[in-house]
Design a protein around this motif. Sequence first.
Motif, PDB file in Angstrom:
ATOM      1  N   GLU A  89       0.850  -1.280  -0.016  1.00  0.00           N
ATOM      2  CA  GLU A  89       0.036   0.198   0.012  1.00  0.00           C
ATOM      3  C   GLU A  89       0.883   1.417   0.012  1.00  0.00           C
ATOM      4  OE1 GLU A  89      -2.790  -0.124   3.416  1.00  0.00           O
ATOM      5  OE2 GLU A  89      -3.437   2.161   2.927  1.00  0.00           O
ATOM      6  N   MET A  90       1.897   1.349   0.690  1.00  0.00           N
ATOM      7  CA  MET A  90       2.892   2.487   0.783  1.00  0.00           C
ATOM      8  C   MET A  90       3.861   2.478  -0.321  1.00  0.00           C
ATOM      9  SD  MET A  90       1.627   3.954   3.298  1.00  0.00           S
ATOM     10  CE  MET A  90       0.144   3.376   4.296  1.00  0.00           C
ATOM     11  N   GLY A  91       3.524   1.602  -1.430  1.00  0.00           N
ATOM     12  CA  GLY A  91       4.627   1.851  -2.504  1.00  0.00           C
ATOM     13  C   GLY A  91       5.945   0.935  -2.174  1.00  0.00           C
ATOM     14  N   GLN A  92       5.933   0.250  -1.110  1.00  0.00           N
ATOM     15  CA  GLN A  92       7.235  -0.360  -0.871  1.00  0.00           C
ATOM     16  C   GLN A  92       7.043  -1.840  -1.095  1.00  0.00           C
ATOM     17  OE1 GLN A  92       4.357  -0.527   0.946  1.00  0.00           O
ATOM     18  NE2 GLN A  92       4.388  -2.253   2.454  1.00  0.00           N
ATOM     19  N   ARG A  93       8.380  -2.470  -1.666  1.00  0.00           N
ATOM     20  CA  ARG A  93       8.436  -3.771  -2.085  1.00  0.00           C
ATOM     21  C   ARG A  93       8.076  -4.673  -0.730  1.00  0.00           C
ATOM     22  NH1 ARG A  93       8.163  -6.677  -6.216  1.00  0.00           N
ATOM     23  NH2 ARG A  93       9.369  -4.928  -7.258  1.00  0.00           N
ATOM     24  N   PRO A 123      14.025   8.050  -1.770  1.00  0.00           N
ATOM     25  CA  PRO A 123      12.845   8.534  -2.465  1.00  0.00           C
ATOM     26  C   PRO A 123      11.976   7.151  -2.670  1.00  0.00           C
ATOM     27  CG  PRO A 123      14.735   8.865  -3.907  1.00  0.00           C
ATOM     28  CD  PRO A 123      15.254   8.468  -2.400  1.00  0.00           C
ATOM     29  N   PRO A 124      10.527   7.147  -2.978  1.00  0.00           N
ATOM     30  CA  PRO A 124       9.977   6.028  -3.240  1.00  0.00           C
ATOM     31  C   PRO A 124      10.173   5.489  -4.672  1.00  0.00           C
ATOM     32  CG  PRO A 124       8.604   8.400  -2.870  1.00  0.00           C
ATOM     33  CD  PRO A 124      10.126   8.715  -2.893  1.00  0.00           C
ATOM     34  N   GLN A 125      10.068   4.146  -4.571  1.00  0.00           N
ATOM     35  CA  GLN A 125      10.429   3.509  -5.703  1.00  0.00           C
ATOM     36  C   GLN A 125       9.171   3.186  -6.652  1.00  0.00           C
ATOM     37  OE1 GLN A 125      13.599   2.716  -6.620  1.00  0.00           O
ATOM     38  NE2 GLN A 125      13.755   4.297  -5.090  1.00  0.00           N
ATOM     39  N   HIS A 126       8.002   3.393  -5.922  1.00  0.00           N
ATOM     40  CA  HIS A 126       6.748   3.118  -6.584  1.00  0.00           C
ATOM     41  C   HIS A 126       5.549   4.154  -6.022  1.00  0.00           C
ATOM     42  CE1 HIS A 126       8.114  -0.674  -8.159  1.00  0.00           C
ATOM     43  NE2 HIS A 126       8.701  -0.876  -6.884  1.00  0.00           N
ATOM     44  N   HIS A 127       4.300   4.351  -6.736  1.00  0.00           N
ATOM     45  CA  HIS A 127       3.302   5.052  -6.113  1.00  0.00           C
ATOM     46  C   HIS A 127       2.590   4.063  -5.027  1.00  0.00           C
ATOM     47  CE1 HIS A 127       3.171   8.133  -8.885  1.00  0.00           C
ATOM     48  NE2 HIS A 127       3.882   7.437  -9.761  1.00  0.00           N
ATOM     49  N   GLN A 128       2.006   4.611  -3.933  1.00  0.00           N
ATOM     50  CA  GLN A 128       1.107   4.097  -3.103  1.00  0.00           C
ATOM     51  C   GLN A 128      -0.067   3.608  -3.751  1.00  0.00           C
ATOM     52  OE1 GLN A 128       0.708   6.405   0.391  1.00  0.00           O
ATOM     53  NE2 GLN A 128       2.777   6.693   0.837  1.00  0.00           N
ATOM     54  N   HIS A 129      -0.746   2.827  -3.435  1.00  0.00           N
ATOM     55  CA  HIS A 129      -1.968   2.089  -3.927  1.00  0.00           C
ATOM     56  C   HIS A 129      -3.016   1.775  -3.190  1.00  0.00           C
ATOM     57  CE1 HIS A 129      -1.412  -2.402  -3.343  1.00  0.00           C
ATOM     58  NE2 HIS A 129      -0.018  -2.032  -3.741  1.00  0.00           N
ATOM     59  N   PHE A 130      -4.098   1.230  -3.364  1.00  0.00           N
ATOM     60  CA  PHE A 130      -5.147   0.700  -2.612  1.00  0.00           C
ATOM     61  C   PHE A 130      -5.638  -0.491  -3.070  1.00  0.00           C
ATOM     62  CE2 PHE A 130      -9.072   0.527   0.219  1.00  0.00           C
ATOM     63  CZ  PHE A 130      -8.406   0.599   1.388  1.00  0.00           C
TER      64      PHE A 130
END
Lengths: 399, 399
Positions: free
Chosen positions: A249-253, A295-302
Amino acid sequence: MTQRAIGLGIVGLGRAFTLMLPTFQADRRIRLAAACDPLASVRARFAQDFQAPVYEDVAELCADPDVEAIYIASPHQFHAEHVALAAQAGKAVLVEKPMAITLAQCSQIVDIVAQTGVPLIVGHSHSFNGPVLHAARLLHSGQFGPVRMVSALNFTDFLYRPRRPEELDTAQGGGVVFSQAAHQVDIVRLLLGGLASSVRAHTGQWDASRPTEGAYAALLSFTNGAFATLNYSGYAHYDSDELMEDIGEMGQRKAAGTHKNTRLRLAQTNEAQEAKLKASRNYGGTDYQAPAATPPQHHQHFGYILVSAQQADLRLTPDGLMVYTGDERYFVATPLSEIPRVEVIDELWSCVREGRAPVHSAQWARATVEVCLAMLASNAQRGDIPLHHQVAAHLAPQA
Amino acid sequence: MTQRAIGLGIVGLGRAFTLMLPTFQADRRIRLAAACDPLASVRARFAQDFQAPVYEDVAELCADPDVEAIYIASPHQFHAEHVALAAQAGKAVLVEKPMAITLAQCSQIVDIVAQTGVPLIVGHSHSFNGPVLHAARLLHSGQFGPVRMVSALNFTDFLYRPRRPEELDTAQGGGVVFSQAAHQVDIVRLLLGGLASSVRAHTGQWDASRPTEGAYAALLSFTNGAFATLNYSGYAHYDSDELMEDIGEMGQRKAAGTHKNTRLRLAQTNEAQEAKLKASRNYGGTDYQAPAATPPQHHQHFGYILVSAQQADLRLTPDGLMVYTGDERYFVATPLSEIPRVEVIDELWSCVREGRAPVHSAQWARATVEVCLAMLASNAQRGDIPLHHQVAAHLAPQA
């Protein structure tokens, strides 16, 4: 940036603030100017970290002339009261979702914004996620024809994360309808234009030890003829991030076994320890770990979101949009900022410094809360609940 | 197998028969004994291929003493009439789904089965798929606690495949609610125990040139408290087989661009050509290709299906079940027969030769048709439709 940073006062140094702090620290448009929290130790930490005044009382924070805008991240049930204090003091407001837990409170906020004229936006929510805004802009442009349908699915360990008792009490704004449908509904409304007309929903309370809604299935219809299914489980053993390339959800692996570990940790915790455990991992807590400054590697998502228009289906990914048309299937990357959740500050900045109307306005957020309340009502009354406070999405053109 | 094969008479040598033929040919428990079809050329082909008598008239087929059971694969709207002829002749019946297109026709079939005592099963439908039956057996055993929720999603090119005009006319049983919800509802009912209590649904008619339902979203509730979301698009540009390891509905490895190609082919076809195109690819048609005799590599499926029980989530795959519990995630393979759709013959055999009650009985199928009709009614009436003809699933223990 030629204009001065927004001096931001914080109401509530808990979980929501903990999750927004990396944004506030990374974005030069924000300066942490003051904070207010009932817990002395957390206030002290803030004062030391940011060399800024701290207050026990929200009214005192609101009286601080160095505070230009206030981020309200107190528990849901206090939002209306705290927004009123901030607005009456002439401060701009960023208030966490859900904006409030009753329609009456929402309408109070709508009214006070109208009376005082302060800028107010409601967030963070996952409808600020880059790929959501990206998809909404493409769909609203009409290039794919009318929007028709959304399928939204999210299976998480939400109910087994450490919780304060009130978070397990629906009457106090607990449970997944207030906390999680608030995201999913906001996303679906944004994609389908905003004007929901009715809701039919079932909610599940399947664990007597956590006596609130932990799951739901909802069917939304819209005045433009579109409709959507929303499905959520916070009891899940399954992790629908499998459908999101194992990005969380937070864009993390994401490591395997997350849901299992959440349950295992909880099983080793009694009720008294649980609220402490939650607090300990928040900002200022004994187990708090400041997030890495990478910095983030991906966007957050739901979770999984598929939106169908007449001429294309769009699937949201943690990196952008997979677009399926009659001719081809192609991926459109959504530009990623070095600042997490930068879209929240973009919108706050555009309201406070540029005088633009917000997307996530008080009226917009009231409409989303109305849908969430209607989900609970539909489950209780076993029928459709008509909606009366819906507003259309007005997206600014891409900067 | 020590008992003699079932002498099967075929009513309707069209698409459904074409899809079942590999099963009939591969399974030694079946002997193709006769056939009936309005088209002389197709009858001639059958007579030659199987050295069996052919008839123009269903009543003649029913009078053939060499025919022990009759597979009714005529267009939906003729099922009730043809079942009556078969049952009155004392033949066992395998009738294609949907069993019929009105509740009155379904009840006629239920009554005639009760009066004549002939064995009758309704299929093929995708609720016969190995992993569906496998999941249902595990869930019904109670080992994962009560069933709670199903999320079912399928995005296909259904509406753009070659169609006869009646298949695009809802009044004649056309559209995705009769043809495709019949699968998805059957699966969901089987997984959740069968006793649906009410339906709320929206249907989409989004292409004026194909004036029937091409999409739907439905919310089903069950008397045991479980509920389900069912989402289907037959207009899809997206292919949800992406979620099924790129294995198609028939268990085949799928090439990219299938949906695009379906639309392209149709764009090059006029209405008159379209029905011919469909016929030409069926058994006996000019473009008919007998399927390769290679055994199936995967089970057939009907899209993404996730079922949640109290203690586990199960995700159906083309090869079996992914089981997610509190402790672990593991895969359970569903044994694959060398005979495609062997489960249909298993059930027919158990009824005809072993005298067992069928799972997919006339009452069972009426309940599924009731749900499909309720989906159409719910869309028209904009509210919940209560259900009155539901029956529980009774699965035989695994052989």
